[in-house]
Motif scaffolding. Structure first.
Motif, PDB file in Angstrom:
ATOM      1  N   ALA A 159     -72.856  16.293  51.036  1.00 46.49           N
ATOM      2  CA  ALA A 159     -72.942  17.462  51.910  1.00 46.49           C
ATOM      3  C   ALA A 159     -72.635  18.748  51.142  1.00 46.49           C
ATOM      4  N   LEU A 160     -71.526  18.753  50.423  1.00 46.54           N
ATOM      5  CA  LEU A 160     -71.158  19.936  49.653  1.00 46.54           C
ATOM      6  C   LEU A 160     -72.153  20.186  48.531  1.00 46.54           C
ATOM      7  N   GLY A 161     -72.770  19.112  48.031  1.00 48.53           N
ATOM      8  CA  GLY A 161     -73.776  19.252  46.991  1.00 48.53           C
ATOM      9  C   GLY A 161     -75.020  19.970  47.461  1.00 48.53           C
ATOM     10  N   THR A 162     -75.344  19.858  48.749  1.00 49.33           N
ATOM     11  CA  THR A 162     -76.511  20.579  49.264  1.00 49.33           C
ATOM     12  C   THR A 162     -76.275  22.086  49.284  1.00 49.33           C
ATOM     13  N   VAL A 163     -75.018  22.475  49.188  1.00 50.36           N
ATOM     14  CA  VAL A 163     -74.682  23.896  49.175  1.00 50.36           C
ATOM     15  C   VAL A 163     -74.404  24.387  47.763  1.00 50.36           C
ATOM     16  N   GLY A 164     -73.578  23.627  47.033  1.00 49.34           N
ATOM     17  CA  GLY A 164     -73.138  24.092  45.722  1.00 49.34           C
ATOM     18  C   GLY A 164     -73.688  23.351  44.525  1.00 49.34           C
ATOM     19  N   GLY A 165     -74.415  22.269  44.743  1.00 43.07           N
ATOM     20  CA  GLY A 165     -74.995  21.526  43.630  1.00 43.07           C
ATOM     21  C   GLY A 165     -74.035  20.550  42.988  1.00 43.07           C
ATOM     22  N   TRP A 166     -73.030  21.060  42.292  1.00 47.10           N
ATOM     23  CA  TRP A 166     -72.163  20.196  41.488  1.00 47.10           C
ATOM     24  C   TRP A 166     -71.354  19.182  42.295  1.00 47.10           C
ATOM     25  N   PRO A 167     -70.914  19.477  43.536  1.00 43.72           N
ATOM     26  CA  PRO A 167     -70.125  18.456  44.237  1.00 43.72           C
ATOM     27  C   PRO A 167     -70.868  17.148  44.457  1.00 43.72           C
ATOM     28  N   ALA A 168     -72.200  17.181  44.426  1.00 45.95           N
ATOM     29  CA  ALA A 168     -72.968  15.952  44.647  1.00 45.95           C
ATOM     30  C   ALA A 168     -72.642  14.880  43.623  1.00 45.95           C
ATOM     31  N   VAL A 169     -72.149  15.283  42.459  1.00 47.33           N
ATOM     32  CA  VAL A 169     -71.752  14.307  41.438  1.00 47.33           C
ATOM     33  C   VAL A 169     -70.716  13.347  42.008  1.00 47.33           C
ATOM     34  N   ARG A 186     -80.982  19.758  39.432  1.00 47.67           N
ATOM     35  CA  ARG A 186     -81.713  20.895  38.861  1.00 47.67           C
ATOM     36  C   ARG A 186     -80.811  22.100  38.620  1.00 47.67           C
ATOM     37  N   ARG A 187     -79.576  21.987  39.006  1.00 51.40           N
ATOM     38  CA  ARG A 187     -78.650  23.093  38.820  1.00 51.40           C
ATOM     39  C   ARG A 187     -77.754  22.858  37.605  1.00 51.40           C
ATOM     40  N   ARG A 188     -77.449  23.922  36.904  1.00 52.81           N
ATOM     41  CA  ARG A 188     -76.552  23.810  35.743  1.00 52.81           C
ATOM     42  C   ARG A 188     -75.178  23.319  36.163  1.00 52.81           C
ATOM     43  N   VAL A 192     -72.470  20.374  34.668  1.00 53.21           N
ATOM     44  CA  VAL A 192     -71.065  20.646  34.353  1.00 53.21           C
ATOM     45  C   VAL A 192     -70.174  19.668  35.112  1.00 53.21           C
ATOM     46  N   GLY A 193     -70.514  19.428  36.386  1.00 50.63           N
ATOM     47  CA  GLY A 193     -69.751  18.471  37.180  1.00 50.63           C
ATOM     48  C   GLY A 193     -69.829  17.067  36.608  1.00 50.63           C
ATOM     49  N   LEU A 194     -71.021  16.682  36.136  1.00 49.98           N
ATOM     50  CA  LEU A 194     -71.176  15.354  35.542  1.00 49.98           C
ATOM     51  C   LEU A 194     -70.350  15.231  34.267  1.00 49.98           C
ATOM     52  N   PHE A 195     -70.324  16.295  33.483  1.00 47.99           N
ATOM     53  CA  PHE A 195     -69.512  16.295  32.255  1.00 47.99           C
ATOM     54  C   PHE A 195     -68.030  16.154  32.598  1.00 47.99           C
ATOM     55  N   ALA A 196     -67.594  16.873  33.640  1.00 49.41           N
ATOM     56  CA  ALA A 196     -66.187  16.784  34.058  1.00 49.41           C
ATOM     57  C   ALA A 196     -65.852  15.381  34.540  1.00 49.41           C
ATOM     58  N   LEU A 197     -66.789  14.752  35.251  1.00 46.67           N
ATOM     59  CA  LEU A 197     -66.559  13.378  35.702  1.00 46.67           C
ATOM     60  C   LEU A 197     -66.468  12.436  34.506  1.00 46.67           C
ATOM     61  N   GLY A 198     -67.268  12.706  33.474  1.00 47.00           N
ATOM     62  CA  GLY A 198     -67.191  11.900  32.257  1.00 47.00           C
ATOM     63  C   GLY A 198     -65.834  12.024  31.585  1.00 47.00           C
ATOM     64  N   LEU A 199     -65.295  13.241  31.546  1.00 39.52           N
ATOM     65  CA  LEU A 199     -63.970  13.442  30.962  1.00 39.52           C
ATOM     66  C   LEU A 199     -62.901  12.708  31.766  1.00 39.52           C
ATOM     67  N   LEU A 200     -63.037  12.778  33.095  1.00 42.43           N
ATOM     68  CA  LEU A 200     -62.086  12.067  33.953  1.00 42.43           C
ATOM     69  C   LEU A 200     -62.154  10.568  33.703  1.00 42.43           C
ATOM     70  N   LYS A 248     -85.238  26.796  52.432  1.00 40.54           N
ATOM     71  CA  LYS A 248     -86.101  27.548  51.526  1.00 40.54           C
ATOM     72  C   LYS A 248     -85.340  28.641  50.787  1.00 40.54           C
ATOM     73  N   ARG A 249     -84.145  28.964  51.277  1.00 40.64           N
ATOM     74  CA  ARG A 249     -83.342  29.979  50.599  1.00 40.64           C
ATOM     75  C   ARG A 249     -82.370  29.368  49.604  1.00 40.64           C
ATOM     76  N   GLN A 250     -82.337  28.023  49.531  1.00 37.56           N
ATOM     77  CA  GLN A 250     -81.353  27.330  48.683  1.00 37.56           C
ATOM     78  C   GLN A 250     -81.488  27.790  47.239  1.00 37.56           C
ATOM     79  N   PRO A 251     -80.425  28.340  46.606  1.00 36.39           N
ATOM     80  CA  PRO A 251     -80.499  28.754  45.198  1.00 36.39           C
ATOM     81  C   PRO A 251     -80.669  27.539  44.302  1.00 36.39           C
ATOM     82  N   GLN A 252     -81.405  27.705  43.263  1.00 31.72           N
ATOM     83  CA  GLN A 252     -81.717  26.580  42.368  1.00 31.72           C
ATOM     84  C   GLN A 252     -81.002  26.654  41.036  1.00 31.72           C
ATOM     85  N   THR A 253     -80.077  27.615  40.895  1.00 31.79           N
ATOM     86  CA  THR A 253     -79.349  27.735  39.623  1.00 31.79           C
ATOM     87  C   THR A 253     -77.863  27.840  39.913  1.00 31.79           C
TER      88      THR A 253
END
Length: 253
Positions: A159-169, A186-188, A192-200, A248-253
């Protein structure tokens, strides 16, 4: 087309729209009524409230006390997956550890409120609401909510990932449903979130060989489709997102 014919076409369109909307509302009401009936039956008879939540908190208590996180029989050899089997990856431990001290009610309150808030924020159409209510009505959804299954937090992550991207990780908490974690790929920020999960995950290196063995040894009648029953629950925020006016307004970056 004459003006009269155009008027007739417009009236016919309004009628069809009214009928379709009325059918959607009727189905939504019927599904919600059946959902309430199911909860009234299940709560006192079939499931113990929070049984999954208690399982994982107790396993974390055991691990923090110097014991094993996964049950020894899961590592030793093939076993049938039943209640008591620990199937979540090592990076889930911080979440469970937090609830060795936090009030248990927050285990439900935080993800449920998050999903509800994001759903309303997307402002779903009536058809999307029909899809959302169907996902809520799907029997496995009620079971997972009542038992406090950790998939609640995976849904909140989506749910949060649909808004902010990274929480979907965070949906990778449920690796068997990993496609839901890809909605922000598709978002940077997602990377970053995936990298943080890897560190964890690196913090729990000694547990990963056990986890791999646990998954290899797990036996279920459904095989690789073991978690497919949870897909409707995971889809709730995605239906709201794709069927909302903000899509349709969802930011992609």
């Amino acid at each position: 087309m004459s003006l009269e014919a155009a008027d007739h076409a417009a009236v016919a369109l309004r009628r069809r729209t009214f009928v379709l909307r009325s059918l959607c509302v009727l189905v939504i009401v019927l599904l919600l009524a059946d959902l309430m009936r199911s909860w009234m039956e299940w709560l006192p008879t079939r499931f113990r409230l929070g049984i999954d939540f208690q399982l994982y908190v107790e396993a974390t208590h055991r691990w923090l006390g110097g014991g094993t996180f996964y049950e020894p029989y899961q590592v030793a050899g093939p076993y049938m997956v039943e209640h008591g089997a620990i199937l979540y990856p090592p990076f889930s431990i911080p979440l469970f550890a937090a609830f060795t001290v936090l009030p248990a009610v927050l285990w439900w309150l935080v993800p449920v409120v998050s999903v509800a808030a994001v759903t309303l924020w997307h402002r779903p159409s009536l058809v999307a609401w029909l899809g959302i209510v169907f996902c809520l009505w799907f029997p496995a959804t009620s079971v997972k909510v009542i038992t406090g299954n950790p998939v609640l937090w995976a849904v909140a992550a989506v749910a949060l990932g649909t808004v902010g991207g990274w929480p979907a990780v965070g949906a990778l908490l449920k690796p068997t449903l990993f496609p839901f974690a890809l909605i922000g790929i598709r978002r940077r920020s997602w990377w970053v979130g995936l990298f943080a999960l890897g560190l964890l995950s690196m913090l729990f290196l000694p547990l990963w060989p056990d986890y791999v063995q646990v998954i290899r040894n797990a036996q279920t009648p459904e095989g690789v489709l073991y978690s497919v029953q949870e897909a409707p629950m995971m889809a709730i925020p995605i239906v709201a997102w794709l069927g909302g006016i903000r899509f349709k307004r969802q930011p992609q970056t």
